[in-house]
Motif scaffolding. Structure first.
Motif, PDB file in Angstrom:
ATOM      1  N   GLU A 258      33.495  44.713  42.115  1.00  0.00           N
ATOM      2  CA  GLU A 258      34.229  45.962  41.874  1.00  0.00           C
ATOM      3  C   GLU A 258      34.281  46.809  43.147  1.00  0.00           C
ATOM      4  O   GLU A 258      33.279  47.025  43.815  1.00  0.00           O
ATOM      5  N   ASN A 263      40.477  40.227  43.800  1.00  0.00           N
ATOM      6  CA  ASN A 263      40.969  39.980  42.443  1.00  0.00           C
ATOM      7  C   ASN A 263      40.228  38.805  41.828  1.00  0.00           C
ATOM      8  O   ASN A 263      39.968  37.803  42.502  1.00  0.00           O
ATOM      9  N   HIS A 284      40.308  44.723  38.227  1.00  0.00           N
ATOM     10  CA  HIS A 284      40.521  43.606  39.158  1.00  0.00           C
ATOM     11  C   HIS A 284      40.354  42.249  38.476  1.00  0.00           C
ATOM     12  O   HIS A 284      40.391  41.211  39.145  1.00  0.00           O
TER      13      HIS A 284
END
Length: 545
Positions: A258, A263, A284
């Motif tokens: 995070e 991604n 994400h």
């Protein structure tokens, strides 16, 4: 070697099972070590039951056995060194319990593997020890051997589900004891057909309890799934791919990435993770990449980032030249690949940041998932109302494992030919055969509902039970048919659960397990109206009239 536990099995008149090398890529060394590990945890389980009866704490064995057993499933652990370590750990735990039993005055268990030992053995010695406990014992009747393997492989699947629940902190000492008691009993190699069939059905009942535990573990940790449209195309940026089944590992990766500009994508059986509230809140977690496990050598090779394999379904990464960027977790292993023994995913994150990732957004495509038990049970009254109004003719569950055989196109064609007034549920990776298409609605409900992973089969079973209760009939009286695709041992466990619950009229394919002899198949057909799939047209006609 002798391996006959999955649908990849070489099954010809002269080769009944994989004997030179597994079609999965498993070497004879790995296969034989897995057999030796099974024998050692059968020995451990026998001692654990004796120790438990004497009042001893058997927690260490109860935690270890499902995980070690899981490592012997198809496409999980191909690393001889890791499997050897499990064998030695099992023996050490067994010897601890033996000492405990001796101190308590408890007699040695009456078990053929009670004294099994590999102490001081080198690789050659381990190989000889494995041959002494091989699964295809000389002189055993084929029907008896088939029932022995049905029990062993069904219990392997149940153990895998028990381990999935345990990593989320949900355990049940009675269930763990029953699993070890059954494993010890299997190690006695009974030749009583009636007893073996009873054992198989008891494994099915045990697995039903375990699957309830697993659903409770998942929903307690991550909330109840709800319908989601999941992006199935790439997003520009750095990327990590997470495959397998383990939601906990996915959560850890999401937490540790995070804010780092990476991604995270799911693959295979992790697609349903996008339906859990506590996972989908991570922005994400951008989508699902690729399809079913058997396509990974092509799909993983094209992925521009590292890959984490959390549970079963790993294939040889060397043909695709990505062995340097695939990481294994828990019981998963491949020789030469990096194994992450702790919850620290820093090596994966560092590699993701160093790699290019996707350079552009791909045109957006989506697939749906998230029709879990809570959602399905909420729709039960609507389903019955539509049936009563003759707007809904039939419900099909079309799901299970996917595989590479061309005959699996049956499931694609079957779904496409299901009439518009029918509802279809799906689960596990078999859905990749057809989940990329739109099938419209029936009575306001999407005609195709993705229930989730194979781990989520409990939700579909509970829906069937609820519908029968509401309709005041038996499950077999419902306009419901299960059309299943078999591949490995989790699917055997689910099949045994369905049979134990008395579910009849199941269609299964594209092939039946090679360890089921014609006599055993006839027994199941007679007792449970089990059908081997033929063609979609013929099967739909037989089901719908």
């Amino acid at each position: 070697m002798f391996c006959i536990q999955c649908e990849q099995t070489i099954n010809t008149p002269d080769l009944h099972g994989c004997v030179f090398r597994g079609n999965c890529g498993k070497t004879p060394e790995t296969s034989d070590l897995q057999d030796l590990l099974v024998a050692m945890i059968e020995s451990l389980s026998a001692w654990a039951m004796t120790a438990k009866a004497a009042g001893a704490d058997v927690t260490k064995a109860a935690v270890f056995v499902p995980k070690a057993f899981f490592s012997t499933l198809t496409n999980v652990n191909f690393d001889p060194a890791r499997i050897t370590a499990y064998i030695r750990e099992a023996e050490a735990l067994r010897d601890e319990l033996a000492a405990t039993c001796a101190a308590a005055g408890a007699a040695k268990p009456d078990h053929p593997l009670a004294d099994l030992t590999v102490k001081g053995l080198c690789a050659k010695g381990l190989d000889d020890a494995a041959k002494a406990v091989k699964l295809n014992a000389d002189g055993v009747d084929a029907d008896i051997e088939g029932l022995q393997l049905l029990c062993l492989y069904g219990l392997k699947g149940a153990a895998a589900y028990l381990e999935h629940a345990a990593v989320l902190g949900v355990r049940n000492e009675d269930v763990e004891a029953k699993l070890m008691e059954t494993l010890a009993d299997i190690g006695r190699r009974s030749n009583d057909a009636a007893k073996l069939l009873d054992t198989a059905l008891s494994i099915g009942r045990l697995n039903f309890e375990i699957m309830e535990m697993l659903e409770r573990a998942n929903t307690t940790a991550y909330g109840h799934p709800f319908p989601a449209q999941v992006r199935a195309s790439a997003v520009k940026g750095k990327a990590i791919l997470v495959s397998g089944h383990d939601l906990r590992d996915l959560r850890l990766i999401l937490e540790q990435t995070e804010g780092k500009g990476i991604n995270v994508y799911t693959n295979g059986e992790l697609l349903p993770a996008h339906a859990y509230p506590e996972l989908r809140r991570f922005k994400h977690l951008v989508g699902n990449y690729g399809s079913a496990w058997h396509n990974q050598q092509t799909e993983f090779a094209a992925f521009p980032g590292p890959i984490v394999m959390t549970t079963n379904c790993i294939l040889d990464p060397n043909p695709g030249k990505y062995a340097d960027r695939i990481y294994t977790r828990s019981m998963v292993g491949w020789p030469g690949c990096t194994h992450l023994a702790t919850d620290d995913f820093s090596p994966v994150i560092e590699q993701a940041l160093a790699m290019p990732g996707f350079t552009a957004d791909e045109p957006e495509r989506t697939v749906s998932t998230g029709f879990g038990r809570q959602i399905l049970e909420g729709a039960a009254d609507t389903v019955l109302k539509l049936v009563g109004e003759k707007k809904l003719r039939h419900v099909f569950l079309v799901g299970g494992c996917d595989g590479a055989r061309s005959s699996r196109s049956y499931y694609t064609e079957f779904v496409e030919k299901v009439p518009a007034d029918c509802l279809m549920l799906t689960l596990a990776c078999g859905k990749y055969r057809f989940n990329g298409k739109s099938y419209g609605n029936v009575g306001g409900l999407p005609r195709l509902l993705d229930v989730g992973q194979c781990n989520d089969a409990y939700a579909a079973i509970r829906l069937a039970v609820l519908l029968a209760e509401k309709a005041g009939c038996g499950v077999n009286d419902l306009p419901l048919t299960l059309v299943l695709s078999w591949f490995e041992q989790k699917a055997i466990a689910i099949l045994l659960t369905l049979l134990a619950l008395g579910v009849k009229g199941i269609y299964i394919g594209p092939t039946l397990p090679a360890f089921l002899t014609p006599n055993l198949i006839n027994t199941l057909v007679s007792a449970y109206d089990l059908h081997v799939i033929s063609t979609p047209d013929e099967d739909l006609k037989a089901i719908l009239g």
